[in-house]
Design a protein around this motif. Sequence first.
Motif, PDB file in Angstrom:
ATOM      1  N   TYR A   6      31.932  63.750  69.495  1.00  0.00           N
ATOM      2  CA  TYR A   6      32.821  62.988  68.635  1.00  0.00           C
ATOM      3  C   TYR A   6      32.674  61.508  68.922  1.00  0.00           C
ATOM      4  O   TYR A   6      32.233  61.122  70.002  1.00  0.00           O
ATOM      5  N   PHE A   7      33.069  60.691  67.973  1.00  0.00           N
ATOM      6  CA  PHE A   7      33.079  59.250  68.115  1.00  0.00           C
ATOM      7  C   PHE A   7      34.478  58.751  67.792  1.00  0.00           C
ATOM      8  O   PHE A   7      35.074  59.176  66.807  1.00  0.00           O
ATOM      9  N   PHE A  22      35.993  60.822  64.767  1.00  0.00           N
ATOM     10  CA  PHE A  22      35.052  61.385  63.796  1.00  0.00           C
ATOM     11  C   PHE A  22      34.120  62.358  64.496  1.00  0.00           C
ATOM     12  O   PHE A  22      33.797  62.171  65.678  1.00  0.00           O
ATOM     13  N   ASP A  23      33.657  63.364  63.759  1.00  0.00           N
ATOM     14  CA  ASP A  23      32.581  64.196  64.295  1.00  0.00           C
ATOM     15  C   ASP A  23      31.250  63.525  63.947  1.00  0.00           C
ATOM     16  O   ASP A  23      31.220  62.470  63.293  1.00  0.00           O
ATOM     17  N   THR A  24      30.148  64.122  64.385  1.00  0.00           N
ATOM     18  CA  THR A  24      28.839  63.494  64.180  1.00  0.00           C
ATOM     19  C   THR A  24      28.378  63.540  62.726  1.00  0.00           C
ATOM     20  O   THR A  24      27.401  62.882  62.371  1.00  0.00           O
ATOM     21  N   ILE A  29      38.467  63.519  62.090  1.00  0.00           N
ATOM     22  CA  ILE A  29      39.101  64.627  62.787  1.00  0.00           C
ATOM     23  C   ILE A  29      40.547  64.303  63.134  1.00  0.00           C
ATOM     24  O   ILE A  29      41.422  65.159  63.055  1.00  0.00           O
ATOM     25  N   ALA A  30      40.811  63.062  63.538  1.00  0.00           N
ATOM     26  CA  ALA A  30      42.167  62.673  63.943  1.00  0.00           C
ATOM     27  C   ALA A  30      42.365  61.183  63.691  1.00  0.00           C
ATOM     28  O   ALA A  30      41.413  60.404  63.652  1.00  0.00           O
ATOM     29  N   CYS A  62      47.598  55.323  71.084  1.00  0.00           N
ATOM     30  CA  CYS A  62      46.803  55.797  69.943  1.00  0.00           C
ATOM     31  C   CYS A  62      45.618  56.652  70.419  1.00  0.00           C
ATOM     32  O   CYS A  62      45.346  57.705  69.846  1.00  0.00           O
ATOM     33  N   ILE A  63      44.953  56.205  71.460  1.00  0.00           N
ATOM     34  CA  ILE A  63      43.804  56.950  71.980  1.00  0.00           C
ATOM     35  C   ILE A  63      44.248  58.305  72.500  1.00  0.00           C
ATOM     36  O   ILE A  63      43.606  59.327  72.223  1.00  0.00           O
TER      37      ILE A  63
END
Length: 65
Positions: A6-7, A22-24, A29-30, A62-63
Amino acid sequence: MQNGRYFMCVDAGTGSTRAVLFDTLGNQIAFSSREWEHKPEKNIEGSMNFDAQNGWRLICECIKE
């Protein structure tokens, strides 16, 4: 959440901070965000003072979320 890589992007803007995962493949995603305020400096018209300690706390929230 799927297994994989994920990024996370973190954006700290004028009125808020955001963290987006985000996924690759580029799918979101969130998402998490927090608003913040800028206090004016005394005797300096139109100034904005950023509270870095509180800002960092909100970014970390947030993280983690």
